[in-house]
Every structure is written in structure tokens, then in C-alpha cells.
Enzyme design. Sequence first.
Site, PDB file in Angstrom:
ATOM      1  N   LYS A 121      44.634  48.948  36.638  1.00 38.38           N
ATOM      2  CA  LYS A 121      44.113  47.973  35.663  1.00 38.38           C
ATOM      3  C   LYS A 121      44.019  48.593  34.276  1.00 38.38           C
ATOM      4  O   LYS A 121      44.167  47.894  33.269  1.00 38.38           O
ATOM      5  CB  LYS A 121      42.726  47.497  36.102  1.00 38.38           C
ATOM      6  CG  LYS A 121      42.699  46.757  37.423  1.00 38.38           C
ATOM      7  CD  LYS A 121      43.267  45.350  37.284  1.00 38.38           C
ATOM      8  CE  LYS A 121      42.947  44.495  38.478  1.00 38.38           C
ATOM      9  NZ  LYS A 121      43.552  43.174  38.417  1.00 38.38           N
TER      10      LYS A 121
ATOM     11  N   CYS B  80      40.093  34.621  44.503  1.00 38.30           N
ATOM     12  CA  CYS B  80      39.707  34.070  43.192  1.00 38.30           C
ATOM     13  C   CYS B  80      40.713  33.018  42.727  1.00 38.30           C
ATOM     14  O   CYS B  80      40.339  32.011  42.107  1.00 38.30           O
ATOM     15  CB  CYS B  80      39.641  35.181  42.141  1.00 38.30           C
ATOM     16  SG  CYS B  80      38.460  36.485  42.493  1.00 38.30           S
TER      17      CYS B  80
ATOM     18  N   TYR C 172      43.828  51.991  42.492  1.00 38.67           N
ATOM     19  CA  TYR C 172      43.775  50.568  42.126  1.00 38.67           C
ATOM     20  C   TYR C 172      43.126  50.377  40.751  1.00 38.67           C
ATOM     21  O   TYR C 172      43.697  49.736  39.870  1.00 38.67           O
ATOM     22  CB  TYR C 172      43.000  49.749  43.183  1.00 38.67           C
ATOM     23  CG  TYR C 172      42.409  48.509  42.561  1.00 38.67           C
ATOM     24  CD1 TYR C 172      43.231  47.464  42.149  1.00 38.67           C
ATOM     25  CD2 TYR C 172      41.039  48.411  42.288  1.00 38.67           C
ATOM     26  CE1 TYR C 172      42.699  46.353  41.497  1.00 38.67           C
ATOM     27  CE2 TYR C 172      40.507  47.306  41.651  1.00 38.67           C
ATOM     28  CZ  TYR C 172      41.344  46.284  41.251  1.00 38.67           C
ATOM     29  OH  TYR C 172      40.829  45.201  40.598  1.00 38.67           O
ATOM     30  N   HIS C 173      41.905  50.900  40.580  1.00 33.34           N
ATOM     31  CA  HIS C 173      41.216  50.673  39.307  1.00 33.34           C
ATOM     32  C   HIS C 173      42.048  51.238  38.141  1.00 33.34           C
ATOM     33  O   HIS C 173      42.067  50.662  37.055  1.00 33.34           O
ATOM     34  CB  HIS C 173      39.807  51.290  39.335  1.00 33.34           C
ATOM     35  CG  HIS C 173      38.810  50.528  40.177  1.00 33.34           C
ATOM     36  ND1 HIS C 173      38.485  50.888  41.466  1.00 33.34           N
ATOM     37  CD2 HIS C 173      38.072  49.417  39.911  1.00 33.34           C
ATOM     38  CE1 HIS C 173      37.587  50.038  41.958  1.00 33.34           C
ATOM     39  NE2 HIS C 173      37.331  49.130  41.039  1.00 33.34           N
TER      40      HIS C 173
ATOM     41  N   LEU D 256      52.544  35.819  48.605  1.00 32.05           N
ATOM     42  CA  LEU D 256      51.873  35.799  49.911  1.00 32.05           C
ATOM     43  C   LEU D 256      51.730  37.200  50.513  1.00 32.05           C
ATOM     44  O   LEU D 256      51.469  37.349  51.713  1.00 32.05           O
ATOM     45  CB  LEU D 256      52.576  34.846  50.894  1.00 32.05           C
ATOM     46  CG  LEU D 256      52.830  33.428  50.374  1.00 32.05           C
ATOM     47  CD1 LEU D 256      53.402  32.555  51.490  1.00 32.05           C
ATOM     48  CD2 LEU D 256      51.562  32.789  49.804  1.00 32.05           C
TER      49      LEU D 256
HETATM   50  P1  NAD Z   1      43.358  38.529  46.647  1.00 29.35           P
HETATM   51  O1  NAD Z   1      44.007  39.697  47.262  1.00 29.35           O
HETATM   52  O2  NAD Z   1      42.548  37.616  47.489  1.00 29.35           O
HETATM   53  O3  NAD Z   1      44.460  37.649  45.882  1.00 29.35           O
HETATM   54  C1  NAD Z   1      45.516  38.207  45.153  1.00 29.35           C
HETATM   55  C2  NAD Z   1      46.728  37.292  45.339  1.00 29.35           C
HETATM   56  O4  NAD Z   1      47.821  37.807  44.560  1.00 29.35           O
HETATM   57  C3  NAD Z   1      47.207  37.244  46.786  1.00 29.35           C
HETATM   58  O5  NAD Z   1      47.359  35.909  47.213  1.00 29.35           O
HETATM   59  C4  NAD Z   1      48.539  37.993  46.766  1.00 29.35           C
HETATM   60  O6  NAD Z   1      49.463  37.516  47.727  1.00 29.35           O
HETATM   61  C5  NAD Z   1      49.002  37.778  45.334  1.00 29.35           C
HETATM   62  N1  NAD Z   1      49.910  38.834  44.826  1.00 29.35           N
HETATM   63  C6  NAD Z   1      49.705  40.177  44.843  1.00 29.35           C
HETATM   64  N2  NAD Z   1      50.751  40.801  44.291  1.00 29.35           N
HETATM   65  C7  NAD Z   1      51.635  39.845  43.896  1.00 29.35           C
HETATM   66  C8  NAD Z   1      52.913  39.873  43.274  1.00 29.35           C
HETATM   67  N3  NAD Z   1      53.504  41.026  42.940  1.00 29.35           N
HETATM   68  N4  NAD Z   1      53.544  38.701  43.011  1.00 29.35           N
HETATM   69  C9  NAD Z   1      52.959  37.516  43.347  1.00 29.35           C
HETATM   70  N5  NAD Z   1      51.752  37.434  43.954  1.00 29.35           N
HETATM   71  C10 NAD Z   1      51.096  38.590  44.223  1.00 29.35           C
HETATM   72  O7  NAD Z   1      42.464  39.104  45.429  1.00 29.35           O
HETATM   73  P2  NAD Z   1      41.251  38.419  44.637  1.00 29.35           P
HETATM   74  O8  NAD Z   1      40.001  38.946  45.191  1.00 29.35           O
HETATM   75  O9  NAD Z   1      41.458  36.974  44.532  1.00 29.35           O
HETATM   76  O10 NAD Z   1      41.452  39.078  43.200  1.00 29.35           O
HETATM   77  C11 NAD Z   1      42.249  38.423  42.227  1.00 29.35           C
HETATM   78  C12 NAD Z   1      42.268  39.253  40.951  1.00 29.35           C
HETATM   79  O11 NAD Z   1      40.937  39.406  40.462  1.00 29.35           O
HETATM   80  C13 NAD Z   1      42.826  40.649  41.140  1.00 29.35           C
HETATM   81  O12 NAD Z   1      43.606  41.006  40.034  1.00 29.35           O
HETATM   82  C14 NAD Z   1      41.585  41.514  41.221  1.00 29.35           C
HETATM   83  O13 NAD Z   1      41.861  42.809  40.762  1.00 29.35           O
HETATM   84  C15 NAD Z   1      40.634  40.781  40.306  1.00 29.35           C
HETATM   85  N6  NAD Z   1      39.218  41.027  40.663  1.00 29.35           N
HETATM   86  C16 NAD Z   1      38.734  40.666  41.903  1.00 29.35           C
HETATM   87  C17 NAD Z   1      37.388  40.915  42.214  1.00 29.35           C
HETATM   88  C18 NAD Z   1      36.776  40.571  43.549  1.00 29.35           C
HETATM   89  O14 NAD Z   1      35.599  40.913  43.773  1.00 29.35           O
HETATM   90  N7  NAD Z   1      37.475  39.908  44.453  1.00 29.35           N
HETATM   91  C19 NAD Z   1      36.568  41.514  41.255  1.00 29.35           C
HETATM   92  C20 NAD Z   1      37.090  41.858  40.015  1.00 29.35           C
HETATM   93  C21 NAD Z   1      38.426  41.612  39.737  1.00 29.35           C
HETATM   94  N1  USQ Z   2      29.816  49.796  48.828  1.00 36.10           N
HETATM   95  C1  USQ Z   2      28.865  50.165  49.754  1.00 36.10           C
HETATM   96  N2  USQ Z   2      28.967  49.659  51.011  1.00 36.10           N
HETATM   97  C2  USQ Z   2      29.952  48.787  51.382  1.00 36.10           C
HETATM   98  C3  USQ Z   2      30.922  48.396  50.423  1.00 36.10           C
HETATM   99  C4  USQ Z   2      30.822  48.926  49.159  1.00 36.10           C
HETATM  100  O1  USQ Z   2      27.955  50.948  49.459  1.00 36.10           O
HETATM  101  O2  USQ Z   2      29.989  48.384  52.541  1.00 36.10           O
HETATM  102  C5  USQ Z   2      29.721  50.318  47.438  1.00 36.10           C
HETATM  103  C6  USQ Z   2      30.963  51.025  46.967  1.00 36.10           C
HETATM  104  O3  USQ Z   2      30.936  52.401  47.306  1.00 36.10           O
HETATM  105  C7  USQ Z   2      30.923  50.780  45.468  1.00 36.10           C
HETATM  106  C8  USQ Z   2      30.261  49.413  45.347  1.00 36.10           C
HETATM  107  O4  USQ Z   2      29.599  49.192  46.589  1.00 36.10           O
HETATM  108  O5  USQ Z   2      30.090  51.708  44.836  1.00 36.10           O
HETATM  109  C9  USQ Z   2      31.235  48.272  45.100  1.00 36.10           C
HETATM  110  O6  USQ Z   2      32.252  48.333  46.087  1.00 36.10           O
HETATM  111  P1  USQ Z   2      33.115  47.034  46.468  1.00 36.10           P
HETATM  112  O7  USQ Z   2      33.984  47.377  47.624  1.00 36.10           O
HETATM  113  O8  USQ Z   2      32.236  45.854  46.574  1.00 36.10           O
HETATM  114  O9  USQ Z   2      33.954  46.818  45.139  1.00 36.10           O
HETATM  115  P2  USQ Z   2      35.160  47.639  44.479  1.00 36.10           P
HETATM  116  O10 USQ Z   2      35.800  48.597  45.387  1.00 36.10           O
HETATM  117  O11 USQ Z   2      34.690  48.161  43.155  1.00 36.10           O
HETATM  118  O12 USQ Z   2      36.229  46.496  44.235  1.00 36.10           O
HETATM  119  C10 USQ Z   2      35.907  45.115  44.059  1.00 36.10           C
HETATM  120  C11 USQ Z   2      37.220  44.346  44.128  1.00 36.10           C
HETATM  121  C12 USQ Z   2      38.117  44.795  42.981  1.00 36.10           C
HETATM  122  C13 USQ Z   2      37.377  44.640  41.670  1.00 36.10           C
HETATM  123  C14 USQ Z   2      36.039  45.353  41.687  1.00 36.10           C
HETATM  124  C15 USQ Z   2      35.190  45.028  40.473  1.00 36.10           C
HETATM  125  O13 USQ Z   2      37.865  44.576  45.374  1.00 36.10           O
HETATM  126  O14 USQ Z   2      39.304  44.012  42.981  1.00 36.10           O
HETATM  127  O15 USQ Z   2      38.163  45.150  40.629  1.00 36.10           O
HETATM  128  O16 USQ Z   2      35.284  44.893  42.811  1.00 36.10           O
HETATM  129  S1  USQ Z   2      34.282  46.424  39.908  1.00 36.10           S
HETATM  130  O17 USQ Z   2      33.490  46.960  41.008  1.00 36.10           O
HETATM  131  O18 USQ Z   2      33.456  45.973  38.813  1.00 36.10           O
HETATM  132  O19 USQ Z   2      35.241  47.410  39.467  1.00 36.10           O
END
Ligand code: NAD
Ligand code: USQ
Length: 404
Positions: A196, A23, A192-193, A44
Site C-alpha cells: 500500500k 468492502c 501487504y501493508h 474472483l
Molecule cells: P477482500 O479480499 O474481501 O476483497 C478484495 C476483492 O478484490 C476480492 O473480491 C478479490 O477477488 C479482488 N481482487 C484482488 N486482486 C484482484 C485483481 N488483481 N484484479 C481484480 N480483482 C482483484 O478484501 P476487503 O476486506 O474487501 O478489502 C478491500 C480493500 O480495502 C483492500 O484494498 C484492503 O486492503 C482495504 N482495506 C480493508 C480493510 C478490512 O478490514 N477489511 C481495512 C482497511 C483497508
Molecule cells: N490481532 C490480535 N488477535 C487476533 C487478530 C489480530 O491480537 O486474533 C491484532 C494484530 O496483531 C494487530 C491488530 O490486532 O495488532 C489488527 O490485526 P487485524 O488482523 O485485525 O488487522 P490487519 O492485519 O492490520 O489488517 C486488516 C485488514 C487490512 C487492512 C488493515 C487496516 O486485513 O486489509 O489494511 O486491517 S490497519 O490495521 O489499519 O492497517
Amino acid sequence: ANQTSNEASQTKRVMVIGGDGYCGWATALHLSKKGYEVAIVDSLVRRLFDQQLGLDSLTPISSIHNRIRRWKSLTGKTILLHIGDVCDFEFLSETFKSFEPDAVVHFGEQRSAPYSMIDRSRAVFTQNNNVIGTLNVLFAIKEFSDQCHLVKLGTMGEYGTPNIDIEEGFITITHNGRTDTLPYPKQASSFYHLSKVHDSNNIAFTCKAWGIRATDLNQGVVYGVRTDETAMHEELYNRFDYDGVFGTALNRFCVQAAVGHPLTVYGKGGQTRGYLDIRDTVQCVELAIANPAERGEFRVFNQFTEQFSVNELASLVTKAGEKLGLEVQTKSVPNPRVEAEEHYYNAKHTKLVELGLKPHLLSDSLLDSLLNFTIEFKDRIDTKQIMPSVSWRKIGAKPKTVAA
Ligand code: NAD
Ligand code: USQ
């Protein structure tokens, strides 16, 4: 009145923590393109997790240095880079003092629920990295840039799946004849969740105690890979995770369809979540920055555009795959997680729309291009990484199986 991004971008210096991630990278480029001064801060560590667990992005990704150099050569725009860990307060202080941000977007956390459930040491790492990192960012804002707006990535998963409608951060409750507006109850279902939830509490407290201005973006699951900026050159490509630890639902299903692996629906597949296109992630973050919270205000936006169950996603990918001549099967995998598999879900998501979000809803054409994208990189798919490898119930039982 809402500020337009053009007015706002004249003055804004934005620090993007986690700007090398999925993101964060897309957002850093989008903000730079819009005229914001951007500094990426990243340890990284995410690239290190991939190496430690033997995983890789579907897309080849360039080093952060090459990414930034390529951006400069294509657009003439400079993105500053600070490599370091936000848990290291000395590093973070120096970064704040040199860059003097007007806004900090904090993506820099360990974001995988399965990763946090591998074993004790990963659970502790996740909560330490995320909670202490955010606490340090709050202290840095207080000490060095007290007008700075914190835009923090939270998650819809903080709320869990209650049997009532989910509000945006707060709920008004009448109890024994008295009424108050209170934080919406949190029922997170992974370490993890939960990190947050702890972050949200610390941010809300410092808004009250120190007058910090903050926006908590409770983001749903993100899908997609291309944004206007990352599509400009292969050295700007974003990462795309499909493995059982970092891959998320819809992105995983597209990769599975591309290699003829059955779609991995966990348990009954009625798990419903909010989802959004990565092009909307970058738009939402920009809207939050352009319309900052007031001093002392703790705002919460639910950042997603549509709700789907896992079964609905599987059926959409099956239909889209068939149109491309792929034979897509679905397999029910015993659920490695502890979560409700059939439940009520209705979450509000109006605040970002009120600020001007124009959603990219999940369409046939997006699914089509996402599937074609995964097919293009098919040779890079390691099918051994597809099945889930981490169990919520058997946490830590066989810590080596993930790496093997
Ligand atoms: P990502 O793992 O691709 O990116 C996270 C980045 O943060 C990485 O580049 C990592 O090196 C850096 N990082 C982690 N810990 C650090 C630290 N202590 N200091 C400096 N850098 C650090 O994750 P993403 O999918 O891009 O998610 C970004 C944010 O959005 C996260 O907080 C995640 O919880 C939130 N989020 C992601 C999703 C999703 O579906 N990907 C959904 C909801 C929320
Ligand atoms: N799921 C499946 N099959 C799969 C992968 C996932 O059934 O192959 C299910 C999971 O059990 C879960 C749902 O799909 O019920 C979502 O899982 P996910 O892995 O897509 O997402 P989640 O673990 O919740 O985490 C991701 C991101 C996280 C972010 C979160 C938003 O990795 O950083 O916080 O989405 S949320 O789901 O709204 O909490």
C-alpha cells in the site's frame, strides 16, 4: 461546497474494482441503490484463496452472478460485471473503454497481512498483484478517461505506530530553519501493508506528472457485516472472515465468543488501531466520490471512526457476550507478528467528518447484533481455522502447514 449524493448520482458512472469482496460488495450495492451506474470488476481470486487454504466465510455467499441477478430482481437496478484481473492491461483497457467511468473505486488487492507473510511466493504475489494492478489502473485512467477520479483503498497500517500524532497523509516539518509539508513517514509492518505504501507513492507521482485526480483512503480495520442493502436477501449476504489468515480482530473475537473459543489476544494486547463499521466504509467511499479531488490533486483521508487496543476489544466482546449468557475467556497467544505491543497512538481523522460522515460508533447494540449474527451461523464455524497459522519470523519455514 460539498455536493450531496443526490446531485452527484445523476451523472456518475462508478467502476468498483474488487466488488465481489467484503468492502467492495457492500459498496457496490450502496452506490447502485443511490443511483450511481455501477460496474463490478473482479478476478474472483479471493474465492480461490479460500479454496486453496481450505477456509470459508462464516456466512454462505452466493456466486457473483447470482448476487447481481438477485439485486436486479429486488430493485430493478443493473450492476454490470467484468470478470478479470486488473494486472491484465488488455482486459482493463477494454473494460475502461466500454464503461467510461467517472470514478474508479479500487478495492481489488490481496489484503491480508498474514497471507503476504506465508512464504516468498505469497509475498511476491501480493506486491505484484497490488502494485502492478494499481499501476495499470493509473495508466488506464491516463489513456482512456483522464478526468476519472481514482478512489483508492489504502490502509492506516502505512503509518505504523510512530511515537507522535499521525496526520492525514502529510506533515509540516521545520528542519534547519526551512519548512515544508511532506508525505507523512511510512513504517509498514508486513509485505501487504508495504504494498500500500508503494501504491501511495505511485499514485502521488502520477497526480503530479499526469494530473490524475486521486483520493487515498487510509482505512482502519473494518468490522460488522450487515448493511441496509446486503440485509435485503440471503443471496446478497456479505462475506465474513474469521480465520487466522483473513479474519480481522473484532470480527474474529465475535466468532470466538460464539463457539466458546478463548479470545485470541496476540502478545500484550496493547496494539492500538483505528476501526470502523462497514456501514461507514460505504458512506466514506460515497462521500469521496461525491466530492472528487481536483485535477492533479493527491488527497489522503484517514478512514476510521474510533481507536481501540486489542485488549479493549476483548473486554467489550466479553461484556457483550456475558449479557447474552456466553462465557467468554481471553487467552494471550504468543504474537505471530513483529509489531509494537505497547505504544502511543493518536491518529487524526477529521477530513471525512468535514465532508459529512455520520459515524456509526461501536455500541452495545451493534456488538449484540454482531454476536447474535455469529451465533446464527455457529454451525458453519470451523474451529481449526481460528488460531493464527502464519509467523512473521518463521516466514516460509513450513509452507504446507497453512494448507494442511
Ligand atoms: P477482500 O479480499 O474481501 O476483497 C478484495 C476483492 O478484490 C476480492 O473480491 C478479490 O477477488 C479482488 N481482487 C484482488 N486482486 C484482484 C485483481 N488483481 N484484479 C481484480 N480483482 C482483484 O478484501 P476487503 O476486506 O474487501 O478489502 C478491500 C480493500 O480495502 C483492500 O484494498 C484492503 O486492503 C482495504 N482495506 C480493508 C480493510 C478490512 O478490514 N477489511 C481495512 C482497511 C483497508
Ligand atoms: N490481532 C490480535 N488477535 C487476533 C487478530 C489480530 O491480537 O486474533 C491484532 C494484530 O496483531 C494487530 C491488530 O490486532 O495488532 C489488527 O490485526 P487485524 O488482523 O485485525 O488487522 P490487519 O492485519 O492490520 O489488517 C486488516 C485488514 C487490512 C487492512 C488493515 C487496516 O486485513 O486489509 O489494511 O486491517 S490497519 O490495521 O489499519 O492497517
